[in-house]
Design an enzyme around this catalytic site. Structure first.
Site, PDB file in Angstrom:
ATOM      1  N   ARG A  49       0.723  -1.176   0.020  1.00 30.36           N
ATOM      2  CA  ARG A  49       0.068  -0.162   0.145  1.00 30.36           C
ATOM      3  C   ARG A  49       0.795   1.409   0.085  1.00 30.36           C
ATOM      4  O   ARG A  49       2.177   1.060   0.319  1.00 30.36           O
ATOM      5  CB  ARG A  49      -0.850  -0.014   1.256  1.00 30.36           C
ATOM      6  CG  ARG A  49      -0.155  -0.417   2.519  1.00 30.36           C
ATOM      7  CD  ARG A  49      -0.598   0.374   3.687  1.00 30.36           C
ATOM      8  NE  ARG A  49      -0.421   1.774   3.675  1.00 30.36           N
ATOM      9  CZ  ARG A  49       0.607   2.370   3.842  1.00 30.36           C
ATOM     10  NH1 ARG A  49       1.801   1.433   4.058  1.00 30.36           N
ATOM     11  NH2 ARG A  49       0.677   3.577   3.688  1.00 30.36           N
ATOM     12  N   GLY A  50       0.317   2.321  -0.271  1.00 21.05           N
ATOM     13  CA  GLY A  50       0.929   3.533  -0.342  1.00 21.05           C
ATOM     14  C   GLY A  50       1.136   3.855  -1.946  1.00 21.05           C
ATOM     15  O   GLY A  50       1.531   3.001  -2.731  1.00 21.05           O
ATOM     16  N   ALA A  51       0.760   5.060  -2.468  1.00 17.43           N
ATOM     17  CA  ALA A  51       0.816   5.514  -3.700  1.00 17.43           C
ATOM     18  C   ALA A  51       1.980   4.973  -4.460  1.00 17.43           C
ATOM     19  O   ALA A  51       2.078   4.064  -5.482  1.00 17.43           O
ATOM     20  CB  ALA A  51       0.308   6.763  -4.013  1.00 17.43           C
ATOM     21  N   ARG A  83      -6.659   0.150  -7.723  1.00 16.24           N
ATOM     22  CA  ARG A  83      -7.146   0.887  -6.672  1.00 16.24           C
ATOM     23  C   ARG A  83      -7.455   2.218  -7.518  1.00 16.24           C
ATOM     24  O   ARG A  83      -6.317   2.863  -8.137  1.00 16.24           O
ATOM     25  CB  ARG A  83      -6.199   1.104  -5.612  1.00 16.24           C
ATOM     26  CG  ARG A  83      -6.131  -0.101  -4.594  1.00 16.24           C
ATOM     27  CD  ARG A  83      -5.537   0.149  -3.096  1.00 16.24           C
ATOM     28  NE  ARG A  83      -6.345   1.099  -2.599  1.00 16.24           N
ATOM     29  CZ  ARG A  83      -5.945   1.390  -1.302  1.00 16.24           C
ATOM     30  NH1 ARG A  83      -4.670   1.297  -0.732  1.00 16.24           N
ATOM     31  NH2 ARG A  83      -6.669   2.347  -0.566  1.00 16.24           N
ATOM     32  N   GLN A 184      -3.269   2.342  10.192  1.00 25.07           N
ATOM     33  CA  GLN A 184      -1.881   2.541   9.444  1.00 25.07           C
ATOM     34  C   GLN A 184      -0.880   3.211  10.327  1.00 25.07           C
ATOM     35  O   GLN A 184       0.149   3.022  10.072  1.00 25.07           O
ATOM     36  CB  GLN A 184      -1.947   2.856   8.158  1.00 25.07           C
ATOM     37  CG  GLN A 184      -2.738   2.178   7.018  1.00 25.07           C
ATOM     38  CD  GLN A 184      -4.427   2.565   7.011  1.00 25.07           C
ATOM     39  OE1 GLN A 184      -4.785   2.958   7.814  1.00 25.07           O
ATOM     40  NE2 GLN A 184      -5.004   2.557   5.744  1.00 25.07           N
ATOM     41  N   ASP A 225      -2.049  10.666  -2.216  1.00 25.65           N
ATOM     42  CA  ASP A 225      -2.262   9.641  -3.188  1.00 25.65           C
ATOM     43  C   ASP A 225      -2.700  10.120  -4.377  1.00 25.65           C
ATOM     44  O   ASP A 225      -2.289   9.471  -5.398  1.00 25.65           O
ATOM     45  CB  ASP A 225      -3.419   8.699  -2.830  1.00 25.65           C
ATOM     46  CG  ASP A 225      -2.996   7.825  -1.787  1.00 25.65           C
ATOM     47  OD1 ASP A 225      -2.748   6.493  -2.007  1.00 25.65           O
ATOM     48  OD2 ASP A 225      -2.837   8.315  -0.334  1.00 25.65           O
ATOM     49  N   ASN A 235      -5.707  12.232   0.302  1.00 28.79           N
ATOM     50  CA  ASN A 235      -4.939  11.437   1.113  1.00 28.79           C
ATOM     51  C   ASN A 235      -5.824  10.617   1.977  1.00 28.79           C
ATOM     52  O   ASN A 235      -7.170  11.060   1.924  1.00 28.79           O
ATOM     53  CB  ASN A 235      -3.917  12.469   2.011  1.00 28.79           C
ATOM     54  CG  ASN A 235      -2.724  11.523   2.662  1.00 28.79           C
ATOM     55  OD1 ASN A 235      -2.321  10.854   1.987  1.00 28.79           O
ATOM     56  ND2 ASN A 235      -2.609  11.912   3.901  1.00 28.79           N
ATOM     57  N   LYS A 236      -5.282  10.159   2.847  1.00 30.09           N
ATOM     58  CA  LYS A 236      -5.993   9.085   3.551  1.00 30.09           C
ATOM     59  C   LYS A 236      -7.299   9.947   4.532  1.00 30.09           C
ATOM     60  O   LYS A 236      -6.731  10.835   4.999  1.00 30.09           O
ATOM     61  CB  LYS A 236      -5.170   8.241   4.732  1.00 30.09           C
ATOM     62  CG  LYS A 236      -5.751   7.272   5.558  1.00 30.09           C
ATOM     63  CD  LYS A 236      -6.531   6.297   4.920  1.00 30.09           C
ATOM     64  CE  LYS A 236      -5.640   5.492   3.982  1.00 30.09           C
ATOM     65  NZ  LYS A 236      -6.059   4.460   2.902  1.00 30.09           N
TER      66      LYS A 236
END
Length: 335
Positions: A49-51, A83, A184, A225, A235-236
């Site tokens: 995970r993470g762009a 995603r 996270q 992201d 973002n998250k």
């Protein structure tokens, strides 16, 4: 002294090997993926995970699809769409396809995937250097989600700023929002910072306002992201209210991201697709239901912070400041 950061993915013996981040912090298990469908599942389930990291994984997924050039082109759309919010995934797939040599599909794609991976770590280290200059010699930084080495090919974006500051001799303490619903911040950021020997304190997301209002934070630093052409930042989920709180209390709010996270074809945050996650991620935890069965659930994975709430975007080639379309266009033109 250089910090020994974790690198969450590697190519080994014709397979993509990933650190399964769904098991952290309790277990460090590396998984071996040998087909594109397995990589798509790993991206969607947040094993990787993470762009930037899923961009790298997507490029390697094309290598795993490369029986023929036609196989690659057939597999590419599903990989790119695994995603929807993180623009780096589709960006990396497009870049790898542009390097595809029909005479040597696997070799050409593998070479490009390695370049994407290596350039990402180099970009993160450059982001770190530019961002470290924004922090005072004694800094207390609040961050949200995980934008560290686990979210990239290595080193990280938001946490890369912290790593670079520490490597320069600055004293940095970090407050990490736990980052509901999948934690996270608590599971990954705290694990990563403890591993690096950096002072980290985990708090509930809802404690951020009290902390910022108490004067205990010198800067908020987060990742992204997708960044729209006007500077709006996805973002998250939970990042937008953090930016509002930071502005209310006069604390600078910085976004750290490589230029590959900027989507010049997306005019503003209103056009950024927001991924909706499974209801179970919100109403189940610790092996039990945390809400009554049948409860309706709103489960966006991301929110959008308007450009006017961002004090600077830190990229590998310098700062976007003030944040807006003109400065975004300028930073994209730097070679």
């Amino acid at each position: 002294m250089p910090i020994d950061v974790v690198r969450p993915l590697r190519w080994e013996d014709d397979a993509l090997v990933l650190l399964d981040q769904t098991l952290l912090p309790n277990e460090e298990r590396w998984i071996r993926l040998t087909d594109p469908a397995s990589v798509i599942e790993a991206i969607q389930s947040l094993r990787v995970r993470g762009a930037p990291a899923i961009g790298c994984a997507g490029a390697y997924a094309l290598v795993l699809a490369a029986g023929t050039a036609d196989d690659v082109r057939l597999a590419a759309p599903a990989i790119a769409a695994a995603r929807p919010t993180a623009v780096n995934l589709a960006w990396a797939v497009r870049r790898a396809l542009a390097a595809l040599d029909d005479a040597d599909p696997r070799g050409s794609l593998l070479a490009e995937a390695h370049r994407i991976r290596d350039e990402d770590e180099a970009s993160c280290r450059a982001i770190g250097r530019h961002g470290a200059a924004l922090l005072p010699s004694r800094s207390r930084v609040l961050t949200h989600c995980n934008a560290g080495s686990l979210a990239t090919a290595g080193y990280g974006t938001a946490l890369g700023v912290i790593y670079a500051a520490v490597e320069e001799g600055k004293q940095v303490a970090v407050f990490a929002d736990e980052t509901r619903p999948l934690l996270q911040g608590a599971r990954l950021t705290a694990w990563e910072l403890q591993r690096a020997g950096i002072d980290v304190t985990v708090q509930a997301d809802s404690a951020a306002g009290l902390l910022l209002g108490s004067g205990q934070v010198d800067a908020v630093v987060v990742g992204s992201d997708r960044i729209a052409a006007n500077g709006d930042v996805a973002n998250k989920i939970g990042t937008y209210p953090l930016a509002v709180l930071a502005r209310r209390h006069g604390v600078p709010f910085y976004v750290a991201a490589p230029r590959s996270t900027i989507d010049p074809d997306c005019p503003s945050g209103e056009q950024i697709p927001i991924e909706q996650r499974a209801a179970s991620e919100v109403i189940e935890g610790f092996g039990v239901n945390t809400a009554p069965a049948g409860t309706s659930v709103h489960a966006p994975a991301f929110d959008v912070t308007p450009a006017e709430l961002v004090d600077a975007i830190v990229t590998e080639v310098g700062l976007v400041r003030p944040v807006g379309g003109e400065e975004i266009a300028r930073i994209l033109k730097i070679r």
